[in-house]
Design a protein around this motif. Structure first.
Motif, PDB file in Angstrom:
ATOM      1  N   ASP A   1       0.834  -1.198   0.000  1.00  0.00           N
ATOM      2  CA  ASP A   1       0.000   0.000   0.000  1.00  0.00           C
ATOM      3  C   ASP A   1       0.876   1.259   0.000  1.00  0.00           C
ATOM      4  O   ASP A   1       1.817   1.363   0.789  1.00  0.00           O
ATOM      5  CB  ASP A   1      -0.902   0.024   1.229  1.00  0.00           C
ATOM      6  CG  ASP A   1      -2.099  -0.909   1.109  1.00  0.00           C
ATOM      7  OD1 ASP A   1      -2.110  -1.737   0.181  1.00  0.00           O
ATOM      8  OD2 ASP A   1      -3.017  -0.815   1.939  1.00  0.00           O
ATOM      9  N   PRO A   2       0.574   2.214  -0.885  1.00  0.00           N
ATOM     10  CA  PRO A   2       1.394   3.433  -0.988  1.00  0.00           C
ATOM     11  C   PRO A   2       1.025   4.464   0.079  1.00  0.00           C
ATOM     12  O   PRO A   2       0.306   5.427  -0.177  1.00  0.00           O
ATOM     13  CB  PRO A   2       1.065   3.938  -2.393  1.00  0.00           C
ATOM     14  CG  PRO A   2      -0.346   3.501  -2.632  1.00  0.00           C
ATOM     15  CD  PRO A   2      -0.489   2.187  -1.904  1.00  0.00           C
ATOM     16  N   VAL A   3       1.502   4.230   1.292  1.00  0.00           N
ATOM     17  CA  VAL A   3       1.190   5.121   2.404  1.00  0.00           C
ATOM     18  C   VAL A   3       2.436   5.245   3.275  1.00  0.00           C
ATOM     19  O   VAL A   3       3.218   4.298   3.405  1.00  0.00           O
ATOM     20  CB  VAL A   3      -0.016   4.587   3.212  1.00  0.00           C
ATOM     21  CG1 VAL A   3       0.254   3.193   3.763  1.00  0.00           C
ATOM     22  CG2 VAL A   3      -0.411   5.539   4.316  1.00  0.00           C
TER      23      VAL A   3
ATOM     24  N   GLY B   1       3.571   6.502  -5.873  1.00  0.00           N
ATOM     25  CA  GLY B   1       2.644   5.401  -6.091  1.00  0.00           C
ATOM     26  C   GLY B   1       1.278   5.632  -5.494  1.00  0.00           C
ATOM     27  O   GLY B   1       0.315   4.959  -5.864  1.00  0.00           O
ATOM     28  N   GLY B   2       1.186   6.573  -4.553  1.00  0.00           N
ATOM     29  CA  GLY B   2      -0.103   6.897  -3.962  1.00  0.00           C
ATOM     30  C   GLY B   2      -0.836   7.946  -4.770  1.00  0.00           C
ATOM     31  O   GLY B   2      -0.318   8.475  -5.753  1.00  0.00           O
ATOM     32  N   THR B   3      -2.048   8.257  -4.343  1.00  0.00           N
ATOM     33  CA  THR B   3      -2.898   9.223  -5.028  1.00  0.00           C
ATOM     34  C   THR B   3      -3.319  10.301  -4.049  1.00  0.00           C
ATOM     35  O   THR B   3      -3.792   9.977  -2.940  1.00  0.00           O
ATOM     36  CB  THR B   3      -4.159   8.540  -5.597  1.00  0.00           C
ATOM     37  OG1 THR B   3      -3.775   7.461  -6.444  1.00  0.00           O
ATOM     38  CG2 THR B   3      -5.000   9.536  -6.379  1.00  0.00           C
ATOM     39  N   VAL B   4      -3.161  11.558  -4.413  1.00  0.00           N
ATOM     40  CA  VAL B   4      -3.648  12.643  -3.561  1.00  0.00           C
ATOM     41  C   VAL B   4      -5.155  12.476  -3.381  1.00  0.00           C
ATOM     42  O   VAL B   4      -5.900  12.360  -4.352  1.00  0.00           O
ATOM     43  CB  VAL B   4      -3.326  14.020  -4.180  1.00  0.00           C
ATOM     44  CG1 VAL B   4      -3.981  15.136  -3.373  1.00  0.00           C
ATOM     45  CG2 VAL B   4      -1.822  14.233  -4.257  1.00  0.00           C
ATOM     46  N   GLY B   5      -5.586  12.436  -2.130  1.00  0.00           N
ATOM     47  CA  GLY B   5      -6.995  12.224  -1.835  1.00  0.00           C
ATOM     48  C   GLY B   5      -7.330  10.797  -1.475  1.00  0.00           C
ATOM     49  O   GLY B   5      -8.505  10.489  -1.213  1.00  0.00           O
TER      50      GLY B   5
ATOM     51  N   ARG C   1      -3.068   1.398   5.988  1.00  0.00           N
ATOM     52  CA  ARG C   1      -3.588   0.748   4.792  1.00  0.00           C
ATOM     53  C   ARG C   1      -4.436   1.732   4.006  1.00  0.00           C
ATOM     54  O   ARG C   1      -5.125   2.572   4.590  1.00  0.00           O
ATOM     55  CB  ARG C   1      -4.396  -0.496   5.144  1.00  0.00           C
ATOM     56  CG  ARG C   1      -5.541  -0.278   6.102  1.00  0.00           C
ATOM     57  CD  ARG C   1      -6.062  -1.600   6.662  1.00  0.00           C
ATOM     58  NE  ARG C   1      -7.175  -1.394   7.582  1.00  0.00           N
ATOM     59  CZ  ARG C   1      -7.024  -1.111   8.877  1.00  0.00           C
ATOM     60  NH1 ARG C   1      -5.806  -1.004   9.393  1.00  0.00           N
ATOM     61  NH2 ARG C   1      -8.084  -0.936   9.645  1.00  0.00           N
ATOM     62  N   VAL C   2      -4.372   1.624   2.705  1.00  0.00           N
ATOM     63  CA  VAL C   2      -5.152   2.482   1.810  1.00  0.00           C
ATOM     64  C   VAL C   2      -6.445   1.754   1.471  1.00  0.00           C
ATOM     65  O   VAL C   2      -6.416   0.634   0.944  1.00  0.00           O
ATOM     66  CB  VAL C   2      -4.350   2.817   0.539  1.00  0.00           C
ATOM     67  CG1 VAL C   2      -5.209   3.635  -0.422  1.00  0.00           C
ATOM     68  CG2 VAL C   2      -3.075   3.578   0.895  1.00  0.00           C
TER      69      VAL C   2
END
Length: 200
Positions: A112-114, A144-148, A161-162
């Protein structure tokens, strides 16, 4: 599909299962109020701002006629004022602790990208479980994550965890969740909590 479409489909689904979601909703927040709250974390992503334009969180139990229920799995949808208070509570923790005090116990689920930290300023508390744990909207994810994206953090949540890459995707996932109807005892007690453990 827009956040507004997804939100009302979600509210209707809760209603259809017997959870009185519409009675929980606070009026929409104005753009000036949304912008002022967003300044705390830089600015809100479009989907988060769109959600507050529909409803500024949910009512507290004392303001509801009939059984109160939560609008997110195991979590109350915070008003902007409530979210700001929660964000400040996290800020107070950040001011008082050294990263080594908490960050070492934090893990990340799979890939997870966090960020693997206890708390970060760019995490906005969307909803609260009553025990200090929050569904957070991440305004500054790692590569790798997403804003929001929607994630989980709190004193009982050592695993980061996302849950979804954004508010819209999270609402879409909720629409696919299994929901049991409330039982008579919950309704009689005046507080009827529901849950979808895989989405919190």
């Amino acid at each position: 599909m827009t956040v507004e479409d997804l939100w009302w489909r979600w509210v209707d689904r809760l209603e259809d299962r017997g959870w009185g979601a519409r009675a929980m909703l606070r009026p929409p927040a104005g753009d000036d109020v949304i912008a002022a709250a967003g300044e705390v974390v830089g600015a809100f992503p479009d989907e988060l701002a769109a959600l507050y334009r529909i409803a500024d969180g949910q009512l507290e139990t004392r303001h509801v006629d009939g059984p109160w229920t939560n609008l997110f799995p195991g979590h109350e949808f915070l008003s902007l004022a409530g979210a700001r208070r929660a964000w400040q509570g996290w800020a107070d923790i950040r001011a008082a602790y050294a990263p080594a005090d908490f960050d070492g116990m934090i893990t990340v689920r799979g890939d997870d990208p966090v960020h693997r930290v206890y708390t970060r300023a760019p995490w906005w508390p969307l909803a609260e479980d009553g025990g200090g744990n929050h569904l957070m909207v991440d305004l500054d994810p790692p590569p790798g994550g997403t804003v929001g994206q929607v994630l989980v953090a709190g004193p009982d949540e050592d695993e980061r965890r996302v849950l979804a890459p954004g508010i819209g995707a999270y609402l879409a996932a909720l629409l696919d969740a299994d929901l049991d109807p409330p039982d008579a005892d919950q309704l009689a007690d005046g507080v009827a909590w529901w849950d979808a453990p895989g989405l919190r």
